[in-house]
Enzyme design. Sequence first.
Site, PDB file in Angstrom:
ATOM      1  N   ASP A 153       0.827  -1.213   0.000  1.00 20.61           N
ATOM      2  CA  ASP A 153       0.000   0.000   0.000  1.00 20.61           C
ATOM      3  C   ASP A 153       0.864   1.268   0.000  1.00 20.61           C
ATOM      4  OD1 ASP A 153      -2.299   1.439   0.009  1.00 20.61           O
ATOM      5  OD2 ASP A 153      -2.840   1.026   2.092  1.00 20.61           O
ATOM      6  N   HIS A 154       0.416   2.258  -0.722  1.00 20.67           N
ATOM      7  CA  HIS A 154       1.096   3.560  -0.766  1.00 20.67           C
ATOM      8  C   HIS A 154       2.596   3.437  -1.052  1.00 20.67           C
ATOM      9  CE1 HIS A 154      -2.008   6.485  -0.012  1.00 20.67           C
ATOM     10  NE2 HIS A 154      -2.572   5.630   0.810  1.00 20.67           N
ATOM     11  N   GLU A 206      -3.208  -0.476  -8.508  1.00 16.76           N
ATOM     12  CA  GLU A 206      -4.003   0.681  -8.064  1.00 16.76           C
ATOM     13  C   GLU A 206      -3.141   1.936  -8.077  1.00 16.76           C
ATOM     14  OE1 GLU A 206      -6.819   0.415  -4.858  1.00 16.76           O
ATOM     15  OE2 GLU A 206      -6.031   2.207  -3.879  1.00 16.76           O
ATOM     16  N   LYS A 246      -8.796   9.516   9.954  1.00  9.38           N
ATOM     17  CA  LYS A 246      -8.660   8.127  10.385  1.00  9.38           C
ATOM     18  C   LYS A 246      -9.561   7.818  11.582  1.00  9.38           C
ATOM     19  CE  LYS A 246      -4.998   7.581   7.685  1.00  9.38           C
ATOM     20  NZ  LYS A 246      -4.813   6.583   6.659  1.00  9.38           N
ATOM     21  N   HIS A 305     -10.034   5.210   0.359  1.00 12.07           N
ATOM     22  CA  HIS A 305      -9.056   4.992   1.436  1.00 12.07           C
ATOM     23  C   HIS A 305      -9.550   5.593   2.749  1.00 12.07           C
ATOM     24  CE1 HIS A 305      -5.226   4.292  -1.198  1.00 12.07           C
ATOM     25  NE2 HIS A 305      -6.283   3.684  -1.689  1.00 12.07           N
TER      26      HIS A 305
END
Length: 483
Positions: free
Chosen positions: A140-141, A256, A298, A331
């Site tokens: 991810d990222h 992605e 978050k 996200h």
Amino acid sequence: MNGLTYGLIRTNGGKKLVVMGENDRIIADPFKGECYRHTSTLKVCDLSAENTECLMALFPYTKPTSLRKHSITIGTGDRLGLATPGHIRAIRKFQVRPVLAQQSVRENKQTGRNFAEVIQDAAWAVFQENYQGGYGADGDHLKSFEEVKDALDAGVSMVTLDLSEKLNLEAFQDPTDVIDRKFKEEIDKEDAEVLFHLFLNKEFPFQIPHGGFSVQLDEESLKRNVLLFHKAIDFTEEVYEFILSRSGGHASIDFEISIDETPFPTSLENHLFFIIELNYRGIHIDSLAPRFIGEFQKGVDYRGDLSEFREQLYHHAIIAQDFGNYKISVHSGSDKFSVFPDIGEMAKEGLHLKTAGTSWLEAMRLIALTNPSLYREMHQFALSIFKEASKLYPVTADLDRIPKIGTLQDQELPSLLGREDSRQLLHVTYGYLLNAKDENGKNLFKDRLYQTMSKYEEDYWSLVERHIEKHIASLGVAKENSE
Ligand SMILES: [Zn+2]
């Protein structure tokens, strides 16, 4: 399997694989472990990297795989490597597939894990739960070539390329004459001609049931988008070709692109420009994470204009369907209960939802429930380093609104996990809590945290299951009938 019985057991030294059966079959079995011989033989094996390879070879469903053909997928990051059975128990009730191993480089730095360990933990949990539906592993990222390579070496089935550092944000603020000059200087003449031909004075219409909408780029907007994206698109192309070359020309890795951590919301013009350019260069993506209007902080609910969010998401989803049928990826998707019904409805044809920290918060709930004194220590420590920790994540927690922990009874502690300010406090400080050391260099909390977690693991899985089930149900995902 092979006339042998395989299973996981709990021991004082953690979980082990046991293999049981006739002596000569055990000898032929590839897992490395210690043998105990009686009438039949018992072999006890560590969940090592080597044994994980054997596991994936013998039980192929424990190996991460592409989830491209599934229209709704959910990424469930498992920071501690303990939550996955809970994730599986929730997910298998619905027509959805999970990306069980999903960690960013930033998260791995905080937890002291690496991509390979993250995948191993997920694989053994998949085996334990006998989940054969297929699962993904997402690097991810990822922001650099090196990070992509590391993740692929570890066996991810999905790459999330974060373009935030490759975007030229000045393209948004510069005055028109500067844009004109930079465009002339930076963009090759032939490329500019192609771009003008592709975009200029063209209307891109989209049909939707109640009318439609269209997107157009005038000359200035086109130049700004070119300057904003051109380095990012070159980088995307390089990484895409690298991924293809690694998988023998087959697109077996889900790809992605994330532009969600940018200082501006992704406009429809940005999205359309970007995807047409990718299509033109023959780059296929499986999902795109735009940044939406409003705030996706978050661990707490969505903040912003709901109807505007709804329309924007819908339009992004329509563009995605028309220009390559990729998923829209949302996200920081945990706990956004007020927008889940819309997200589920709007992106029915292709949605990836990433949740990450929410299972960590459920871990803290478990600690509050089962080990109040440890919870109090961790909470106090979190307060002391919040200011520093909140530099990493955009949050708005107000510590003054959190009840003083000394005034709370033990049985009141879990209620702190129901309040936004304390959720954010515990959310952004996880790395500090895991890494905190005493004067002798010993972990302040980590070891006790893991001990408590493994003692009460079934309770933890129940908490996670309930919480993730609530997420999927509010998206409106259909139930699985067969189970
Ligand atoms: Zn993101």
